[in-house]
Design a protein around this motif. Structure first.
Motif, PDB file in Angstrom:
ATOM      1  N   GLY A  28      -9.671  -1.451  -2.792  1.00  0.00           N
ATOM      2  CA  GLY A  28      -8.309  -1.079  -2.828  1.00  0.00           C
ATOM      3  C   GLY A  28      -7.292  -1.884  -2.259  1.00  0.00           C
ATOM      4  O   GLY A  28      -6.176  -2.481  -2.283  1.00  0.00           O
ATOM      5  N   ILE A  29      -7.705  -2.189  -0.766  1.00  0.00           N
ATOM      6  CA  ILE A  29      -6.968  -3.116  -0.452  1.00  0.00           C
ATOM      7  C   ILE A  29      -7.261  -4.677  -0.831  1.00  0.00           C
ATOM      8  O   ILE A  29      -6.210  -5.337  -0.939  1.00  0.00           O
ATOM      9  N   VAL A  61      -5.015  -4.503  -3.975  1.00  0.00           N
ATOM     10  CA  VAL A  61      -3.659  -5.109  -2.793  1.00  0.00           C
ATOM     11  C   VAL A  61      -3.289  -6.636  -3.114  1.00  0.00           C
ATOM     12  O   VAL A  61      -2.239  -7.116  -3.086  1.00  0.00           O
ATOM     13  N   GLN A 109       0.918  -1.398   0.177  1.00  0.00           N
ATOM     14  CA  GLN A 109       0.065   0.084  -0.061  1.00  0.00           C
ATOM     15  C   GLN A 109       1.164   1.170  -0.084  1.00  0.00           C
ATOM     16  O   GLN A 109       0.604   2.052  -1.085  1.00  0.00           O
ATOM     17  N   ARG A 111     -12.616   1.938   0.119  1.00  0.00           N
ATOM     18  CA  ARG A 111     -10.928   1.389   0.030  1.00  0.00           C
ATOM     19  C   ARG A 111     -11.041  -0.046   0.548  1.00  0.00           C
ATOM     20  O   ARG A 111      -9.364  -0.555   0.394  1.00  0.00           O
TER      21      ARG A 111
END
Length: 369
Positions: free
Chosen positions: A356-357, A360, A303, A353
């Motif tokens: 996004g986590i 990744v 991140q 969010r």
């Protein structure tokens, strides 16, 4: 209030002289009241004793006149009356009265012969009057004013009682023995029953607080010894666990990626997250940290890759740990969003969010197993 003539009170010449002396000395009593209350407040604060209130008063002229009339001939001078100045300390719990009494005993000179512990009387109707009464003098080493040297000779009363005892005495004063008529037996019986109930409540509050304090000390001992599986997960135990700073090593590893500083923030909000995971003991959290430490570091490292952040929040490591836990349990964007909502509250940014986590995490080895 307009001052009455002595003749209006119907006092004898002797009592009239005492009343005149009171009028002359009243400013001294008022000054002494402020000094005594100030000393008590400061000392109670220094000793970290938490009380409900400190009250004080100088007896009103009509009240003194009434007392002199009722007890005609008893007093030779104003100095014989010990309740012209009165201070009352109201504690939250009845077992704190003795703690305050010990403090008062160290601060002032106590006239033990005239002091009364009404708690030992055990009368049926005595609950509201079970206070401890000390007759005191102000020692010169505590306070001395050369313009008012008589302040160190005046005797004054300090009453100490619990909050429930105080409430009862205030209410009963209006309905009970000072109401000006004899209370019918049926009402007196109910008053006595209520007094007994309140006394029981006072005792039970002390027992409950004592039990809670014992529990907290036990939890602190278990946490300090690392016996996490024996400690139920709740607000108190989690607070003690956080004092061990269990997430520091992970945060330091993450901060080292960019040589960043760590901004400390409260982690208490994670309690709701861990409860939502079904954790019931501190051992559940501790095992999650050990199982997921390396993977959480890898998630955070991905991140932060390509960023120049020089400050990170101390919650970053815990968020990474929780995200890895959710993903290892088979969760996806929906479950990550729920976790973030438990932590941040409902917000449209949580889903963004979470996505996004999740994106990744697809690059990490634990997701490919």
């Amino acid at each position: 209030m307009e001052q009455k003539d002595n003749a209006d009170y119907g006092l004898s010449p002797k009592e009239a002289l005492i009343l005149e002396e009171y009028r002359e000395q009243r400013p001294v009593f008022e000054k002494l009241l402020n000094v005594v209350k100030g000393i008590l407040r400061e000392s109670i604060k220094e000793n970290k004793i938490y009380i409900n209130a400190i009250e004080g008063r100088v007896k009103a002229e009509n009240s003194l006149a009434g007392k002199l009339e009722r007890k005609s001939g008893k007093y030779g001078s104003l100095a014989d009356l010990t309740d012209i100045l009165g201070v009352r300390i109201i504690t939250f719990y009845s077992d704190e009265v003795d703690k305050v009494a010990a403090l008062v005993g160290r601060l002032f000179e106590i006239d033990w012969e005239n002091s009364i512990d009404k708690r030992k009387m055990h009368e049926i109707h005595s609950f509201g009057y079970n206070s401890l009464h000390f007759i005191c003098r102000l020692p010169k080493e505590k306070y001395f004013d050369p313009e008012y040297p008589q302040m160190n000779e005046i005797r004054f009363e300090v009453q100490m009682r619990s909050a429930l005892q105080h409430v009862w005495s205030v209410l009963d004063h209006d309905t009970g023995y000072k109401s000006g008529f004899e209370v019918p037996k049926e009402y007196l019986r109910n008053l006595n029953r209520l007094a007994g109930m309140l006394e029981l409540v006072d005792e039970q509050f002390c027992l409950i607080r004592s039990g809670i304090n014992d529990y907290r000390r036990h939890v602190q001992s278990l946490v300090s010894s690392g016996s996490f599986d024996e400690v139920e997960l709740n607000g108190d135990s989690f607070g003690n666990y956080l004092e061990l700073r269990p997430f520091d090593s992970l945060n330091k590893r993450i901060a080292a990626i960019n040589q960043a500083e760590i901004h400390e923030t409260s982690l208490s909000r994670f309690l709701a997250v861990f409860v939502s995971f079904g954790f019931t003991t501190l051992g559940d959290i501790d095992r999650m940290i050990k199982r997921n430490m390396d993977d959480a570091y890898q998630l955070a490292a991905f991140q932060l890759a390509g960023t120049d952040l020089d400050i990170i929040n101390s919650s970053l490591g815990v968020i990474a740990l929780c995200a890895v836990h959710v993903l290892k349990q088979g969760g996806g964007v929906l479950e990550l969003t729920r976790f973030l909502e438990n932590f941040n509250g409902v917000s449209g940014s949580n889903k963004h969010r979470a996505e996004g986590i999740f994106r990744v995490a697809q690059n990490l080895s634990f997701m490919k197993k």
